[in-house]
Write an enzyme that holds these catalytic residues in place. Structure first.
Site, PDB file in Angstrom:
ATOM      1  N   TYR A 116      -8.292 -12.279   5.273  1.00  0.00           N
ATOM      2  CA  TYR A 116      -6.862 -12.533   5.467  1.00  0.00           C
ATOM      3  C   TYR A 116      -6.509 -12.210   6.911  1.00  0.00           C
ATOM      4  O   TYR A 116      -6.854 -11.136   7.413  1.00  0.00           O
ATOM      5  CB  TYR A 116      -6.042 -11.662   4.511  1.00  0.00           C
ATOM      6  CG  TYR A 116      -4.548 -11.801   4.688  1.00  0.00           C
ATOM      7  CD1 TYR A 116      -3.883 -12.955   4.292  1.00  0.00           C
ATOM      8  CD2 TYR A 116      -3.798 -10.772   5.248  1.00  0.00           C
ATOM      9  CE1 TYR A 116      -2.511 -13.086   4.444  1.00  0.00           C
ATOM     10  CE2 TYR A 116      -2.425 -10.889   5.404  1.00  0.00           C
ATOM     11  CZ  TYR A 116      -1.790 -12.044   5.000  1.00  0.00           C
ATOM     12  OH  TYR A 116      -0.431 -12.163   5.155  1.00  0.00           O
TER      13      TYR A 116
ATOM     14  N   ASP B 143     -11.099  -9.969  14.094  1.00  0.00           N
ATOM     15  CA  ASP B 143      -9.810  -9.472  13.625  1.00  0.00           C
ATOM     16  C   ASP B 143      -9.996  -8.035  13.154  1.00  0.00           C
ATOM     17  O   ASP B 143     -10.512  -7.777  12.071  1.00  0.00           O
ATOM     18  CB  ASP B 143      -9.299 -10.358  12.479  1.00  0.00           C
ATOM     19  CG  ASP B 143      -7.937  -9.910  11.961  1.00  0.00           C
ATOM     20  OD1 ASP B 143      -7.465  -8.829  12.366  1.00  0.00           O
ATOM     21  OD2 ASP B 143      -7.358 -10.628  11.130  1.00  0.00           O
TER      22      ASP B 143
ATOM     23  N   LYS C 243      -1.786  -1.935  13.014  1.00  0.00           N
ATOM     24  CA  LYS C 243      -1.812  -0.727  12.194  1.00  0.00           C
ATOM     25  C   LYS C 243      -1.948   0.556  13.013  1.00  0.00           C
ATOM     26  O   LYS C 243      -0.967   1.083  13.503  1.00  0.00           O
ATOM     27  CB  LYS C 243      -2.875  -0.863  11.111  1.00  0.00           C
ATOM     28  CG  LYS C 243      -2.599  -2.067  10.194  1.00  0.00           C
ATOM     29  CD  LYS C 243      -3.513  -2.131   9.009  1.00  0.00           C
ATOM     30  CE  LYS C 243      -3.264  -3.393   8.192  1.00  0.00           C
ATOM     31  NZ  LYS C 243      -1.988  -3.427   7.506  1.00  0.00           N
TER      32      LYS C 243
END
Length: 427
Positions: free
Chosen positions: A144, A237, A265
């Site tokens: 994702y 990613d 994050k």
């Protein structure tokens, strides 16, 4: 455990917020029941509106490596707030944070801050397409990368194929430029390169969105070689694994250097913050240096930058925390596997630094096809039972768990004792 206030709050939220939540997984649809509404966090704990306490293995989906309300980060943020919430202008702290990330990761010459992982990936893809002068991108089933149109694509009829939109509202004209390969399967990658005019490849080198599934090192090496052979841009990613799996993410496990990275994050210390960066020859195409446009009013805002800088400074000063958190993650996952076996329940586990995952599955999980064979009903029963015993795991079989520094062996053993009770109940 009394959840009356949370249930009432959820019903009220559904009257004014679509589905009652602002991110779909929070609705608990895959595990049943109603989501708990959180009042506050402290260290490794969450406290809900009914005053129930939970040992939290979600940690805001990864950012809170030092737990909730870390005093050092909190103090820096409060000082920054007193100077202004946002300026829409450059600050010295942006440069300081950029230097720190570049120092910790090999292969980053320049960086650009944005406000979310989705935005970072979307911008990195645009940049990669401009550099390669090719429209097709390759992603992997089960990875994702945010909710931008080009990436909301599932595998088609075969794994080495052009994808199909996985959400209404995604134009087929966009999805036709996205090919989908099987994770940890280099032959499917080779087939995709034969079929498409691929300009870039994006991968979670430590996948956290099909559960925790790391890429094999040999697979990543072969992927790097294929991208070199076809002059395709390789994007790692690391929105989830960056500064989480290790002090330098995937580079704690191998020396493979992509062309671009995306982060999020941890680099925001709990505030909305993300970034993309990489080689100078690619990054220089970005406006205002080049013609590839990207902008954001709140990009690099001083509060998020301050929080991220405080978090990375603490990490740099205490690199041993990753070994300590990994020991706790192994204590947890090995303990869960032992307890599951004692109760004739199949369980697979995985750990990378402060990240961990477990699947109710007979076989080791190497890709999304394997992950989908997991017993999601068993996971739902386990999740609900653990929640009612005060343990907060991610509310999906296909998510990752996180250790934070306030945890210790005593906390892990409490969780295992409760898990022992639960396994006996649900077998």
């Amino acid at each position: 455990m009394n959840l009356l206030c949370s249930i009432n709050d959820f019903n009220e939220a559904k009257q004014v917020i679509v589905g009652g939540v602002n991110s779909p997984v929070r609705a608990f649809k895959s595990v049943g029941g109603s989501p708990v509404f959180i009042q506050k966090g402290q260290g490794y704990e969450l406290i809900d509106v009914d005053n129930n306490h939970y040992i939290d293995f979600v940690q805001s989906w990864g950012p809170l490596i030092f737990g909730h309300c870390d005093k050092d980060i909190e103090s820096v943020v409060m000082d920054a707030i007193k100077e202004g919430l946002s300026f829409g202008a450059p600050t010295e702290k942006e440069t300081e944070l950029a230097k720190m990330i570049i120092k910790m990761y090999e292969g980053i010459d320049k960086i650009r801050f944005v406000s979310s992982g989705t935005e970072a990936v979307m911008s990195a893809l645009r940049l990669a397409r401009a550099y390669s002068k090719r429209d097709d991108i390759l992603k992997f089933d089960g990875c994702y990368h945010g909710h931008s149109d080009s990436l909301l694509v599932n595998a088609g009829s075969g794994c080495a194929t052009f994808g199909a939109p996985s959400s209404p509202g995604v134009p087929e004209d966009l999805s036709k430029h996205t090919l989908v390969a099987r994770y940890n399967d280099i032959e499917s990658v080779q087939e995709c390169f034969k079929k498409g005019n691929i300009g870039c490849v994006i991968i979670e080198p430590i996948a956290g969105n099909m559960g925790l599934v790391p890429a094999d090192i040999e697979f990543l090496k072969a992927l790097r070689e294929i991208c070199n052979a076809y002059d395709a841009v390789l994007i790692f990613d690391e929105v989830m694994s960056g500064f989480r799996a290790g002090i330098n993410g995937i580079q704690a496990y191998c020396d493979i250097v992509p062309d671009l990275f995306t982060f999020g994050k941890v680099i925001g210390g709990g505030m909305p913050m993300a970034a993309f960066g990489g080689k100078e020859e690619i990054m220089k195409l970005l406006s205002p240096s080049g013609s590839v446009y990207q902008a954001g009013t709140l990009s690099g805002n001083p509060i998020a930058v301050s929080a991220g800088l405080a978090a990375l400074c603490k990490i740099e000063q205490n690199p041993h925390i990753y070994q300590e958190m990994e020991k706790l993650a192994l204590r947890l996952t090995e303990g869960l596997k032992k307890l599951a076996k004692e109760n004739n329940i199949a369980l697979q586990t995985c750990v990378r630094g402060s990240m961990f995952g477990f699947f109710f599955n007979e076989s080791v999980v190497k890709n999304f096809d394997d992950a989908k064979k997991s017993d999601t009903e068993m996971f739902a029963r386990f999740h609900q039972a653990m929640l009612h015993k005060g343990v907060y795991f991610a509310c999906s079989q296909f998510e990752t768990g996180f250790i934070c520094t306030p945890m210790n062996e005593e906390v892990i053993d409490k969780v295992l004792n409760r898990a022992d009770e639960v396994f006996k109940e649900i077998q």
